[in-house]
Each structure stands twice: as C-alpha cells, then as structure tokens.
Scaffold this motif. Structure first.
Motif, mmCIF file in Angstrom:
data_model
loop_
_atom_site.group_PDB
_atom_site.id
_atom_site.type_symbol
_atom_site.label_atom_id
_atom_site.label_comp_id
_atom_site.label_asym_id
_atom_site.label_seq_id
_atom_site.Cartn_x
_atom_site.Cartn_y
_atom_site.Cartn_z
ATOM 1 N N VAL A 54 0.824 -1.196 0.000
ATOM 2 C CA VAL A 54 0.000 0.000 0.000
ATOM 3 C C VAL A 54 0.868 1.260 0.000
ATOM 4 O O VAL A 54 0.613 2.198 -0.747
ATOM 5 N N SER A 55 1.885 1.269 0.811
ATOM 6 C CA SER A 55 2.638 2.504 0.997
ATOM 7 C C SER A 55 4.132 2.370 0.704
ATOM 8 O O SER A 55 4.861 3.348 0.868
ATOM 9 N N ILE A 56 4.580 1.230 0.257
ATOM 10 C CA ILE A 56 6.010 1.064 -0.014
ATOM 11 C C ILE A 56 6.467 2.022 -1.105
ATOM 12 O O ILE A 56 7.583 2.526 -1.086
ATOM 13 N N TRP A 57 5.558 2.315 -2.042
ATOM 14 C CA TRP A 57 5.893 3.230 -3.145
ATOM 15 C C TRP A 57 6.197 4.621 -2.602
ATOM 16 O O TRP A 57 7.103 5.298 -3.099
ATOM 17 N N PHE A 58 5.437 5.026 -1.612
ATOM 18 C CA PHE A 58 5.631 6.351 -1.030
ATOM 19 C C PHE A 58 6.890 6.392 -0.159
ATOM 20 O O PHE A 58 7.528 7.438 -0.039
ATOM 21 N N ALA A 59 7.237 5.269 0.430
ATOM 22 C CA ALA A 59 8.477 5.201 1.218
ATOM 23 C C ALA A 59 9.679 5.390 0.294
ATOM 24 O O ALA A 59 10.618 6.129 0.629
ATOM 25 N N VAL A 60 9.649 4.755 -0.870
ATOM 26 C CA VAL A 60 10.738 4.916 -1.835
ATOM 27 C C VAL A 60 10.761 6.353 -2.351
ATOM 28 O O VAL A 60 11.830 6.966 -2.481
ATOM 29 N N GLY A 61 9.591 6.914 -2.627
ATOM 30 C CA GLY A 61 9.525 8.313 -3.069
ATOM 31 C C GLY A 61 10.045 9.264 -2.016
ATOM 32 O O GLY A 61 10.739 10.244 -2.334
ATOM 33 N N SER A 62 9.734 8.998 -0.759
ATOM 34 C CA SER A 62 10.237 9.843 0.338
ATOM 35 C C SER A 62 11.751 9.754 0.447
ATOM 36 O O SER A 62 12.427 10.768 0.681
ATOM 37 N N ALA A 63 12.279 8.548 0.270
ATOM 38 C CA ALA A 63 13.739 8.382 0.326
ATOM 39 C C ALA A 63 14.402 9.135 -0.826
ATOM 40 O O ALA A 63 15.445 9.778 -0.641
ATOM 41 N N ALA A 64 13.794 9.084 -2.021
ATOM 42 C CA ALA A 64 14.347 9.823 -3.160
ATOM 43 C C ALA A 64 14.264 11.329 -2.904
ATOM 44 O O ALA A 64 15.197 12.074 -3.233
ATOM 45 N N ALA A 65 13.169 11.776 -2.318
ATOM 46 C CA ALA A 65 13.035 13.200 -1.995
ATOM 47 C C ALA A 65 14.051 13.612 -0.931
ATOM 48 O O ALA A 65 14.589 14.730 -0.979
ATOM 49 N N LEU A 66 14.337 12.720 -0.012
ATOM 50 C CA LEU A 66 15.357 12.990 1.007
ATOM 51 C C LEU A 66 16.719 13.178 0.351
ATOM 52 O O LEU A 66 17.458 14.118 0.684
ATOM 53 N N ILE A 67 17.033 12.322 -0.602
ATOM 54 C CA ILE A 67 18.318 12.445 -1.303
ATOM 55 C C ILE A 67 18.358 13.754 -2.103
ATOM 56 O O ILE A 67 19.366 14.461 -2.102
ATOM 57 N N SER A 68 17.227 14.079 -2.767
ATOM 58 C CA SER A 68 17.197 15.333 -3.539
ATOM 59 C C SER A 68 17.267 16.545 -2.607
ATOM 60 O O SER A 68 17.768 17.606 -3.003
ATOM 61 N N CYS A 69 16.775 16.387 -1.391
ATOM 62 C CA CYS A 69 16.827 17.474 -0.411
ATOM 63 C C CYS A 69 18.278 17.812 -0.061
ATOM 64 O O CYS A 69 18.617 18.972 0.164
ATOM 65 N N LEU A 70 19.114 16.794 -0.046
ATOM 66 C CA LEU A 70 20.525 17.019 0.250
ATOM 67 C C LEU A 70 21.233 17.702 -0.918
ATOM 68 O O LEU A 70 22.255 18.340 -0.734
ATOM 69 N N ALA A 71 20.661 17.529 -2.147
ATOM 70 C CA ALA A 71 21.274 18.142 -3.327
ATOM 71 C C ALA A 71 20.723 19.537 -3.609
ATOM 72 O O ALA A 71 21.439 20.374 -4.169
#
Length: 150
Positions: free
Chosen positions: A26-43
């Motif tokens: 149900v929400s694993i897709w959003f967990a991966v999206g959040s992790a990608a957003a976290l990485i982009s936040c650092l950039a």
C-alpha cells in the motif's frame, strides 16, 4: 541537516511502518519516493523539486512494480468446504437471519444462519449458499418436481 530532510526522513519511516503493518504493498511506493526526496533534499533546497521527485519516483515505482506484485500474489485456494456450497442440508434447530441455528450435512452438525427474509424450522431442508469459517449461510432449497415422461 536541513529541516526538509528531517520531514522526508520521518515520512519515509512512517510509510515503511505503515507497510510493515499491512503487507499489502500500500505505501512502499511512497516510502521509496520519500527516500528519493530525502536524497534530492541534500542536493537542492527547493521544496518544489523535492515534491516533484517524491511524486515521480512514487508513481514510477507503483507503475513498475504493481504488475509484478499481482503476478506474485497467489489466488485463493479452494478448500474441501467449498464443495458444500449448493448442497442441501437438514435443519435441526430454528435457523433465522438474526439467530444462529443448527443444520446437518453428511452427518455433521453445523452452525447456520439464513439469508435475509428466510426462516427454517426443524425438519425442513435448505441449501448452502456461503460458508463463513464454521458458519453455513443457507437459503430455501429449490423444490424438485418429478420429471414427466413425454
């Protein structure tokens, strides 16, 4: 660490916890999206870019892996109890929609409830339409008439 990074980390952990509680993809897709957003936040410090990365990665994961998950999901396996659907049973005690009664099928007594609008007295016959765990749901049995020779 930027404040946005903390929120994306909290979101990723929250979505992972939700997924662990449901196991339904149900929400694993959003967990991966959040992790990608976290990485982009650092950039980058742009919240708009982070949000776009979150949405795009979540949608891509959903589109890419949902068909694979559907293939891996096993269909429901019929049980021996499913063979009893459509069979006629004998009523042992009053069976109503709002009150559990008893019926007999192949010498075994079962709990039963009637479909809405039906009531069965002891000695009557009825037909199994559904099985819910150890409870049979019964309806009036079709009346059979002798076949006439033509």
């Amino acid at each position: 660490m930027p404040i946005n990074a903390i929120w994306w980390l909290i979101a990723a952990i929250g979505f992972l916890m939700l997924e662990a509680a449901t196991f339904n993809l149900v929400s694993i897709w959003f967990a991966v999206g959040s992790a990608a957003a976290l990485i982009s936040c650092l950039a980058t410090g742009s919240l708009k870019i982070q949000a776009v990365v979150f949405v795009v990665v979540s949608v891509l994961c959903l589109v890419a892996f949902k068909p694979l998950a559907a293939k891996l999901r096993h269909p429901a396996v019929p049980t021996n109890g499913d063979r009893n659907i459509g069979r006629t049973v004998e009523v042992l005690s009053l069976v109503r929609p709002d009150r559990t009664g008893r019926v007999r099928l192949d010498g075994v007594d079962w709990n039963a409830r009637a479909v809405p609008g039906a009531v069965f007295e002891p000695g009557e016959s009825c037909r199994v339409v559904e099985i819910r765990s150890t409870l049979l749901i019964v309806e009036p049995a079709p009346v059979s008439s002798p076949v006439e020779n033509v």
